[in-house]
Write a protein that holds these residues in place. Structure first.
Motif, PDB file in Angstrom:
ATOM      1  N   LEU A 171      66.843 -62.462  15.748  1.00  0.00           N
ATOM      2  CA  LEU A 171      67.508 -63.726  16.079  1.00  0.00           C
ATOM      3  C   LEU A 171      68.253 -63.629  17.412  1.00  0.00           C
ATOM      4  O   LEU A 171      68.208 -64.549  18.231  1.00  0.00           O
ATOM      5  CB  LEU A 171      68.488 -64.103  14.978  1.00  0.00           C
ATOM      6  CG  LEU A 171      67.914 -64.972  13.861  1.00  0.00           C
ATOM      7  CD1 LEU A 171      68.942 -65.170  12.782  1.00  0.00           C
ATOM      8  CD2 LEU A 171      67.480 -66.324  14.421  1.00  0.00           C
ATOM      9  N   ILE A 172      68.929 -62.495  17.615  1.00  0.00           N
ATOM     10  CA  ILE A 172      69.647 -62.315  18.870  1.00  0.00           C
ATOM     11  C   ILE A 172      68.651 -62.274  20.023  1.00  0.00           C
ATOM     12  O   ILE A 172      68.826 -62.930  21.048  1.00  0.00           O
ATOM     13  CB  ILE A 172      70.477 -61.017  18.831  1.00  0.00           C
ATOM     14  CG1 ILE A 172      71.606 -61.152  17.816  1.00  0.00           C
ATOM     15  CG2 ILE A 172      71.041 -60.699  20.208  1.00  0.00           C
ATOM     16  CD1 ILE A 172      72.313 -59.859  17.530  1.00  0.00           C
ATOM     17  N   GLY A 173      67.574 -61.518  19.796  1.00  0.00           N
ATOM     18  CA  GLY A 173      66.556 -61.390  20.833  1.00  0.00           C
ATOM     19  C   GLY A 173      65.926 -62.728  21.171  1.00  0.00           C
ATOM     20  O   GLY A 173      65.677 -63.042  22.335  1.00  0.00           O
ATOM     21  N   MET A 222      85.841 -76.765  28.089  1.00  0.00           N
ATOM     22  CA  MET A 222      86.186 -75.350  28.081  1.00  0.00           C
ATOM     23  C   MET A 222      84.942 -74.488  27.868  1.00  0.00           C
ATOM     24  O   MET A 222      84.995 -73.383  27.397  1.00  0.00           O
ATOM     25  CB  MET A 222      87.236 -75.046  27.007  1.00  0.00           C
ATOM     26  CG  MET A 222      86.901 -75.613  25.651  1.00  0.00           C
ATOM     27  SD  MET A 222      88.238 -75.342  24.480  1.00  0.00           S
ATOM     28  CE  MET A 222      88.221 -73.565  24.355  1.00  0.00           C
ATOM     29  N   GLY A 223      83.791 -75.074  28.210  1.00  0.00           N
ATOM     30  CA  GLY A 223      82.545 -74.412  27.890  1.00  0.00           C
ATOM     31  C   GLY A 223      82.165 -73.318  28.857  1.00  0.00           C
ATOM     32  O   GLY A 223      82.796 -73.107  29.885  1.00  0.00           O
ATOM     33  N   ASP A 224      81.074 -72.643  28.497  1.00  0.00           N
ATOM     34  CA  ASP A 224      80.524 -71.602  29.346  1.00  0.00           C
ATOM     35  C   ASP A 224      79.875 -72.222  30.563  1.00  0.00           C
ATOM     36  O   ASP A 224      79.499 -73.390  30.556  1.00  0.00           O
ATOM     37  CB  ASP A 224      79.454 -70.836  28.568  1.00  0.00           C
ATOM     38  CG  ASP A 224      80.052 -70.012  27.465  1.00  0.00           C
ATOM     39  OD1 ASP A 224      81.198 -69.551  27.638  1.00  0.00           O
ATOM     40  OD2 ASP A 224      79.370 -69.840  26.441  1.00  0.00           O
ATOM     41  N   ASN A 281      67.341 -65.610  20.954  1.00  0.00           N
ATOM     42  CA  ASN A 281      68.290 -66.373  21.751  1.00  0.00           C
ATOM     43  C   ASN A 281      68.363 -65.871  23.175  1.00  0.00           C
ATOM     44  O   ASN A 281      68.751 -66.593  24.076  1.00  0.00           O
ATOM     45  CB  ASN A 281      69.666 -66.316  21.115  1.00  0.00           C
ATOM     46  CG  ASN A 281      69.838 -67.430  20.113  1.00  0.00           C
ATOM     47  OD1 ASN A 281      69.592 -68.580  20.443  1.00  0.00           O
ATOM     48  ND2 ASN A 281      70.206 -67.095  18.909  1.00  0.00           N
ATOM     49  N   LYS A 282      68.051 -64.596  23.351  1.00  0.00           N
ATOM     50  CA  LYS A 282      68.118 -64.023  24.692  1.00  0.00           C
ATOM     51  C   LYS A 282      66.723 -63.970  25.329  1.00  0.00           C
ATOM     52  O   LYS A 282      66.514 -63.279  26.318  1.00  0.00           O
ATOM     53  CB  LYS A 282      68.708 -62.622  24.634  1.00  0.00           C
ATOM     54  CG  LYS A 282      70.114 -62.583  24.077  1.00  0.00           C
ATOM     55  CD  LYS A 282      71.148 -63.071  25.089  1.00  0.00           C
ATOM     56  CE  LYS A 282      72.480 -63.301  24.430  1.00  0.00           C
ATOM     57  NZ  LYS A 282      72.578 -64.596  23.712  1.00  0.00           N
ATOM     58  N   MET A 328      64.016 -62.435  24.425  1.00  0.00           N
ATOM     59  CA  MET A 328      63.460 -61.102  24.581  1.00  0.00           C
ATOM     60  C   MET A 328      62.063 -61.010  23.971  1.00  0.00           C
ATOM     61  O   MET A 328      61.309 -60.107  24.263  1.00  0.00           O
ATOM     62  CB  MET A 328      64.361 -60.084  23.923  1.00  0.00           C
ATOM     63  CG  MET A 328      65.504 -59.751  24.839  1.00  0.00           C
ATOM     64  SD  MET A 328      66.618 -58.634  24.129  1.00  0.00           S
ATOM     65  CE  MET A 328      67.816 -58.535  25.433  1.00  0.00           C
ATOM     66  N   GLY A 350      68.505 -59.907  12.146  1.00  0.00           N
ATOM     67  CA  GLY A 350      69.592 -60.164  13.099  1.00  0.00           C
ATOM     68  C   GLY A 350      69.184 -59.829  14.517  1.00  0.00           C
ATOM     69  O   GLY A 350      69.397 -60.613  15.444  1.00  0.00           O
ATOM     70  N   ILE A 351      68.538 -58.662  14.666  1.00  0.00           N
ATOM     71  CA  ILE A 351      68.090 -58.246  15.995  1.00  0.00           C
ATOM     72  C   ILE A 351      67.116 -59.269  16.551  1.00  0.00           C
ATOM     73  O   ILE A 351      67.193 -59.670  17.713  1.00  0.00           O
ATOM     74  CB  ILE A 351      67.445 -56.848  15.917  1.00  0.00           C
ATOM     75  CG1 ILE A 351      68.513 -55.788  15.674  1.00  0.00           C
ATOM     76  CG2 ILE A 351      66.655 -56.539  17.188  1.00  0.00           C
ATOM     77  CD1 ILE A 351      67.973 -54.419  15.410  1.00  0.00           C
ATOM     78  N   ASP A 387      79.445 -76.238  30.429  1.00  0.00           N
ATOM     79  CA  ASP A 387      79.121 -76.857  29.154  1.00  0.00           C
ATOM     80  C   ASP A 387      80.409 -77.358  28.522  1.00  0.00           C
ATOM     81  O   ASP A 387      81.130 -76.608  27.885  1.00  0.00           O
ATOM     82  CB  ASP A 387      78.457 -75.791  28.281  1.00  0.00           C
ATOM     83  CG  ASP A 387      77.795 -76.410  27.072  1.00  0.00           C
ATOM     84  OD1 ASP A 387      77.794 -77.647  26.973  1.00  0.00           O
ATOM     85  OD2 ASP A 387      77.286 -75.641  26.247  1.00  0.00           O
TER      86      ASP A 387
END
Lengths: 255, 260, 258
Positions: free
Chosen positions: B28-30, B107-109, B32-33, B35, B25-26, B104
């Protein structure tokens, strides 16, 4: 060996091993012990007779520091129990054996694990063959060598008491405190347990306090008897002396 | 009670699986960011970041290539936005690329869109500055919208004026819609047309009976008949289970007959 | 006979709180004692972690699944179905899984510990351990609390993973979404700011479960019915602790800007 240094005698040979003076204890508004004075001498079986709820169990729980007294002195091996630090108390408890009314076997463990528990955790033994030897020896001593791999739930009341006694005796204590050892047992088993208590004295040279209301047990085991009522000691003497006592209460036990 | 070997193994497997899941999980998050893996940094300054947040995506040719790393106010009119971009996209982002803030979907970011302007410029430097275009301010949009509305008002007013004139029958459209004269003229023309077409069909009939052209029309009629017969035959034979030979024979026979 | 002493209820509450703090000190002091009970810790991890896994796994999966199905019609109305993975992922990881799993474990684990220690107390096993010179806090309490603190976060992670899987299954009932796209979308919205507070929170939830279970069991009264009382009050108190801790945690994470 480690445990040799721990069980070394530190008391003077002549003095009493346990000496209680003016012991008082109350729970909230309920006064259980008023004024208890007694001595336990070396290699002596002292029986405390009394009705249920007269504070016999509270007395011996104070001796091992499970309960703190309100007033009075409890000296074990000439040391005041209530002033001991946690580590000193632990040292003291190794030298005192305590047999609970129910046997208090750890019911998630087999008999073997029950007996190994104090060896591993109190005496810090690690040698497997040494532990096995001691376990077998003490089971032989209480006459139950076959029960070694049973769970406590498979044992009868008398067997549980024996294993409980074995677990206490495996640490080779100098003092044994028996809390109602024959309660809930049939007369034959009671007699066996009482004889076992007597043999502990002759075989292991322990000094014992036996709390009971069972006169048959007292007859077999007692060197000296104290009779307790409502937080005080009302009579003292040998079995024969008390048997012929004129006191109404004392007399009621012997009927 | 002692822990048995099986219990130890099961506990071990369970703990290991849980930790793997956590680390997965860490990672995958990384990922995406951005890292892990090679990245480079660029920054741009905006008058208005329009609600952009740390962690928003950075897009180049419509692909997410990085994220917004931090946003700081650097003066009373400027905000600095630092971005982390994947090293893979580095060769394609040139020094004259332009970053602007978009969103995006409806109503996107918010996100940063980097667009290229030319091919021959040099590649942007790590920690370099990227040119920016300020995002369309909502206030400005409203201003434009109100001007459009003003224009629309003028146009509708004029349209209304025209409509009243037409109703009054003025001008050529008015005449067309509201005068009977035009309609009567049109009716007369249609009558003339009808007479013309009737005459034409009589001429054609006469032509069919002319002897020179008689043969042509006859042949045409026979060919049509022949075709119909063949089709009729095919329909008949497909229903029954005639063998191929017989079928062909019959077909030939029929064609001969028809030729005579 | 001494006079009946009246103790006001607020003093009882304070006494209880004081006892709990003392018990906590005993726990912390005994963690760093010589002779750590590794074997018993592993056994407790097995009992608390591995044995609770099926329950936690099913719960996690169904929570994710149901959340997705519940969110779908509303999100569809807004034309924001593509936000379902993100929404489910964030809510599962930040809040729903930690709290639900902790509450379930409070029901399963805290009551189990409360009942086990309570019955050991009633049958004098705890006292027997104490008078034999062994350390019941170290053997019974430290191992259980630590096992809870290790295992509850792991169970929570497992539940979160399975919850996302459940959400994926829920989405695939209506339409086909590739797993890569789903997890990509789910993970774009999660940051370390979501995962880390959630993880730390569950460590504290684990502590609450183990601690309350042990405290209630260890301090249960005599008599058979007190075992039931110990188990019951362990669940009630642990659940309350979890909810209160969760409320504090959300304030803390918001204040810290996660």
């Amino acid at each position: 060996m480690k445990e040799e240094t721990k069980t070394e005698h530190t008391t003077a040979d002549n003095g009493p091993v346990i000496s209680i003076k003016g012991l008082a204890k109350s729970f909230g508004s309920n006064t259980v012990l008023q004024d208890i004075n007694m001595d336990l001498h070396k290699e002596e079986n002292l029986v405390i007779l009394g009705k249920s709820g007269t504070g016999k169990s509270v007395t011996i729980k104070c001796i091992v520091g499970l309960l703190a007294q309100d007033k009075g002195q409890i000296k074990v091996f000439n040391e005041e129990v209530s002033t001991l630090s946690e580590d000193q108390l632990k040292e003291l408890r190794i030298r005192i054996g305590f047999l609970f009314q129910s046997g208090a076997l750890y019911d998630s463990m087999t008999v073997r694990e029950n007996l190994e528990f104090p060896l591993r955790r109190v005496l810090k033994l690690r040698d497997k063959s040494d532990i096995d030897k001691r376990v077998e020896e003490i089971l032989e001593g209480v006459g139950l060598p076959d029960a070694i791999d049973k769970m406590p739930s498979e044992l009868s009341g008398g067997m549980r008491k024996r294993i409980g006694l074995a677990r206490t005796m495996i640490l080779k204590p100098e003092i044994m405190l028996y809390d109602e050892p024959t309660t809930g047992l049939d007369p034959i088993t009671s007699k066996e347990i009482s004889e076992l208590i007597q043999s502990m004295k002759t075989n292991y040279h322990v000094s014992s306090i036996i709390i009971t209301h069972d006169i048959a047990c007292a007859k077999i085991t007692a060197d000296r008897i104290l009779v307790m009522d409502s937080g005080t000691i009302v009579a003292e003497g040998s079995f024969d002396e008390l048997e012929h006592s004129k006191d109404k209460l004392v007399n009621s036990f012997f009927k | 009670m002692k822990a048995t070997f099986g219990q130890k193994v099961k506990t071990g497997i369970f703990t290991f699986a849980g930790l793997v899941l956590l680390i997965g999980g860490i990672f995958l998050i990384g990922k995406n960011k951005n890292m892990f893996g090679d990245t480079f940094h660029i920054y741009g300054t905006f008058r208005n970041v329009g609600g952009l947040q740390v962690g928003n995506n950075v897009r180049f040719v419509g692909i997410n290539v990085g994220t917004v790393e931090s946003i700081h106010i650097i003066s009373d009119t400027l905000a600095r936005v630092d971005m982390v971009i994947k090293e893979k996209a580095h060769p394609f982002i040139k020094s004259d690329a332009i970053a602007n803030i978009g969103s995006d979907g409806l109503m996107g970011d918010k996100l940063i869109i980097i667009s290229a302007t030319s091919d021959n410029a040099v590649i942007i430097k790590d920690k370099g500055l990227i040119e920016t275009v300020d995002p369309v301010d909502f206030g400005q949009v409203m201003d434009k919208v109100s001007r459009i509305a003003d224009n629309a008002e003028v146009i509708t007013e004029q349209l209304a004026g025209i409509a009243t004139q037409i109703n009054a029958g003025k001008g050529s459209i008015g005449t067309l819609l509201y005068s009977d004269k035009v309609a009567k003229n049109l009716e007369g023309s249609v009558d003339n047309l009808k007479q013309g077409t009737a005459g034409f069909s009589q001429n054609m009939d006469a032509l069919k009976h002319n002897f020179l052209l008689k043969g042509y029309y006859k042949k045409k009629a026979r060919a049509k008949e022949q075709q119909e017969t063949i089709e009729q035959f095919k329909e008949d034979t497909t229903g029954q289970n005639l063998n191929k030979k017989e079928k062909r024979k019959a077909e030939r026979k029929l064609k001969k007959e028809l030729k005579q | 006979m001494a006079q009946e002493i009246y103790i006001p209820s607020y003093k009882r509450v304070l006494e209880e709180a004081g006892n709990q703090v003392l018990f906590m000190f005993r726990f912390f002091r005994n963690i760093f004692r010589f002779d750590f009970e590794w074997n018993e810790l592993v056994r407790q991890c097995y009992m608390i972690g591995y044995r609770s896994f099926p329950l936690v796994a099913i719960t996690g999966f169904i929570v994710g699944f149901v959340m997705t199905l519940q969110a779908e019609p509303t999100m569809k109305e807004f034309g924001a179905e593509s936000y379902i993975p993100r929404m489910v992922a964030v809510s599962l990881i930040r809040e729903i899984c930690p709290v639900i799993i902790a509450l379930i474990c409070a029901g399963k684990v805290a009551s189990g510990i409360g009942a086990e220690l309570g019955s050991m107390k009633v049958t004098e096993q705890v006292e027997a351990m104490e008078v034999s010179g062994a350390n019941p806090i170290q053997y019974l309490v430290v191992t259980r609390i630590l096992a809870c603190m290790f295992m509850i976060p792991l169970l929570n992670i497992a539940a979160e993973g399975l919850g996302l899987l459940g959400s994926y299954a829920g989405i695939n009932i209506g339409e086909h979404v590739s797993p890569v796209l789903f997890f990509n979308k789910a993970f774009t919205s999660i940051t370390f700011g979501d995962l880390l507070p959630s993880f730390i929170k569950t460590v504290f939830f684990g502590f609450a479960i183990g601690f309350v279970g042990c405290y209630k069991g260890y301090n249960s009264d005599r008599g058979t019915e007190s075992v039931g009382i110990a188990a019951n009050s362990a669940v009630v108190n642990a659940s309350l602790w979890i909810i209160v801790m969760d409320a504090i945690a959300v304030q803390l994470t918001n204040a810290l800007g996660y």
